[in-house]
Design an enzyme around this catalytic site. Structure first.
Site, short mmCIF file in Angstrom:
data_model
loop_
_atom_site.label_atom_id
_atom_site.label_comp_id
_atom_site.label_asym_id
_atom_site.label_seq_id
_atom_site.Cartn_x
_atom_site.Cartn_y
_atom_site.Cartn_z
CD GLU A 268 -3.12 -0.79 0.19
OE1 GLU A 268 -3.07 0.23 -0.51
OE2 GLU A 268 -4.07 -1.61 0.13
NE ARG A 272 -3.83 3.01 -0.25
CZ ARG A 272 -5.02 3.01 0.33
NH1 ARG A 272 -5.55 4.14 0.76
NH2 ARG A 272 -5.69 1.89 0.51
CG ASP A 401 -6.05 -7.37 -7.65
OD1 ASP A 401 -4.94 -7.45 -7.13
OD2 ASP A 401 -7.02 -6.83 -7.08
CD GLU A 535 -11.24 -1.57 -7.80
OE1 GLU A 535 -10.24 -1.28 -7.11
OE2 GLU A 535 -12.42 -1.39 -7.40
#
Length: 643
Positions: A268, A272, A401, A535
């Site tokens: 993360e 980010r 993913d 998404e």
């Protein structure tokens, strides 16, 4: 996938953990104040003691003390012919000097100590006259000075690197009035989200828009790192909100500090923070963003200190100690986490000239290439100690993913020179299409999850990004199958739109089933929420760019209107707990990715294609645009994968 409610649910996005209000009372300032008084008293007593010692110590002690400060010191023996006493190869000079000199020296030092003592007492008296707030302000000023000095000491100047050819960062105004009005509406939504965060959550990682206070989750540890500021910067920039951008830049320059005792998610923080800082640097050219990105990357490197080089999921930014999530298949690392570092780390090596970042991600790739893959599929779990797969669970949604996304984007970002990455992507997609992609009885194409030898007919909101990925990877696919993959992307986009359209709020659930008569609908209560995820809109945007079919703009506008109607509150935007309820309750979290991704993709959907054109920019999994690197000019071009 059944997962503890407070633990990560996905690879592309770890879910929020609401820690609530601080458990600590506000008495720390008072404690610091008491410590200040005590320190002043101790300092005063110590100076008094030192002053008195010069009057009460024996003369011999005084002489020995002062002799150390005089010119009459031990020097190597040079000449013994002048009657000086030889002590072990050294001479003691000045044996016959007048004692008057010593007394003068003592008196001078006494006077100095007396003056220093009186000065210290006067300063202490002045301090005691000040209010608590004044003393606290002085303490904070001194602390800030120390922090700034440490930052100057730690920061090394980075080598000058030519910026890639940056195209399309200040354009995109649509000629059509209706489209322009929709784009302006998205910009207004961004302003509403930012302004409320600025007012109620500034410096905190995220915002609780109903409680109107800061919010954080376990992925950021216990520190206030301003995640929303970093995540939103590039969106602010491309929308032309330059005053807000400068506010964020100023906060980052003065307050963003990575030397905190805090355990964070490597994945993360990479997507980010490092992604956000790099994108802000490329868009604005402001050096502070590059410097901060490199500083943070250095704090993540200890996570790679494992027997295999597969990084831990979490690392303490101060100690460098890493570990994995307790729930993740017997201490395994997660495919979508250690497989979603490549884009940012390649850019770090490009900007610094240091190959360490590139080498870390290429080592992961080489390790994965050597491993057997059941049915050609990559399991979601890999043990970083043994180098063996964990349980055989494969997903193009949560946990898997963005690994596939980054294989494709590594190829695109290399100006299509990284053919090794493209081959890995093509192999993986063929296996996914064979084993995971099915059509429902009602004709909806969906991507299931492979669990212990059977296919679970459920698709997550996170998986909906794959429609855009298939379209993005269509050009350059094997056997002239570009048309096939563009069509596959369109079918996934249609299925995900149905998951929105079949709810009361016209917002999609977290996961939806394809069992029996149930299609594209959530069954479990804990899968009916919508937390401002991007998404589906991401796929609409990619499909619009590649087809210009107006339905994608229409679907995107439907989603934007639903968000504005059901998620907007006076203090920002909040997720909702049940998209099938006509009067849903709020989760009271404005996610940082709402500003980084959801609103950015909506804005791009209603912009012309010359804003961040896909031939020149590649978006990381947090929608932070990074420029294509023409690797003949980089430190990476010597690697065979790029030849």
């Amino acid at each position: 996938m059944t997962t503890p409610a407070l633990l990560p649910l996905s690879g592309r996005r770890l879910p929020p953990l609401n820690l609530g209000a601080s458990a600590f009372p506000h008495h720390r300032a008072t404690l610091r104040l008491s410590e200040k008084f005590i320190l002043l008293l101790i300092l005063s007593a110590f100076i008094t003691l030192c002053f008195g010692a010069f009057f009460f110590l024996p003369d011999s002690s005084k002489h020995k003390r002062f002799d150390l400060g005089l010119e009459d010191v031990l020097i190597p023996h040079v000449d013994t012919s002048k009657g000086d006493k030889n002590l072990g190869g050294f001479l003691i000079h000045g044996q016959g000097h007048d004692e008057h000199r010593h007394r003068e020296e003592e008196e001078r030092l006494r006077n100095k100590i007396r003056a220093d003592h009186e000065k210290a007492l006067e300063e202490a008296k002045e301090k005691l006259k000040k209010s608590r707030d004044e003393i606290q302000a002085e303490i904070q000023t001194e602390k800030n000075k120390v922090v700034q000095e440490l930052k100057k000491k730690d920061s090394k100047p980075l080598p000058p690197v030519p910026l890639p050819n940056l195209i399309g960062i200040n354009s995109g105004e649509p000629a059509d009035l209706d489209i322009r009005e929709k784009r302006n509406k998205i910009k207004e939504m961004m302003k509403h989200a930012w302004d409320n965060y600025r007012q109620y959550g500034w410096g905190h990682n995220e915002l609780k828009p109903i409680a109107r206070k800061g919010h954080s989750t376990n992925i950021f540890g216990n520190s206030q790192m301003g995640a929303t500021i970093v995540d939103a910067l590039d969106t602010l920039y491309i929308m032309g909100l330059h005053d807000e951008f400068r506010e964020g830049q100023e906060w980052i320059d003065k307050n963003l500090d990575f030397s905190v005792n805090s355990e964070v998610s490597v994945f993360e923080v990479n997507i980010r923070f490092i992604g956000g800082l790099l994108a802000a640097y490329y868009l604005s050219g402001q050096e502070v963003f590059k410097v901060k990105a490199v500083q943070l990357a250095g704090k993540l490197l200890p996570a790679f200190n494992t027997p295999t080089g597969i990084p831990w999921a979490m690392v303490n930014l101060k100690s460098g100690v890493g570990r994995n999530w307790g729930w993740a298949s017997a201490g395994s690392s997660i495919l979508a986490e250690f497989g979603t570092l490549h884009m940012e780390f390649v850019h770090l090596s490009y900007l610094t000239g240091d190959p360490v970042y590139y080498n870390k991600v290429m080592h992961i790739r080489k390790l994965l290439q050597k491993m057997d893959r059941p049915n050609g599929l990559y399991p979601n779990y890999l043990n970083p100690r043994t180098g063996r797969w964990g349980q055989h669970h494969t997903s193009v949604g949560g946990l898997g993913d963005s690994f596939y996304e980054y294989l494709l984007k590594a190829w695109l970002m290399s100006d299509k020179m990284d053919t090794e990455a493209r081959k890995m992507y093509d192999d993986a997609i063929e296996a996914i299409e064979k084993h995971l992609i099915r059509k429902s009885n009602g004709g909806l194409t969906f991507i299931g999850e492979w669990k212990n030898g059977h296919l679970e007919r459920k698709m997550g909101h996170l998986t909906c990004f794959a429609g855009g990925m298939f379209a993005l990877g269509a050009d350059g696919s094997r056997d002239d199958k570009a048309g096939h993959y563009l069509q596959l992307g369109a079918e996934i986009a249609h299925t995900c739109h149905e998951s929105y359209d079949r709810t009361t709020l016209k917002l999609g659930p977290e996961a939806f089933k394809f069992d029996g008569g149930v299609e594209a609908v959530a069954v479990r209560q804990n899968e009916k929420y919508y937390i401002l995820r991007p998404e589906v809109i991401e796929t609409y945007w990619y499909m619009w760019r590649f087809t210009h079919d107006p339905k994608y703009r229409q679907w995107g506008w439907e989603a934007a209107q639903a968000i504005d109607k059901y998620c907007r509150v006076s203090g920002g935007f909040s997720g909702v707990k049940d998209v099938y309820s006509s009067s849903p309750t709020y989760d009271d979290v404005q996610q940082s990715f709402f500003l980084a991704e959801t609103l950015k993709y909506l804005y791009l959907l209603f912009s012309n294609d010359d804003l961040l054109p896909l031939d020149n920019w590649v978006f990381n999994t947090e929608a932070h645009p990074l420029p294509v690197l023409h690797l003949a000019n980089t430190t990476l071009s010597g690697n065979p994968a790029y030849r």
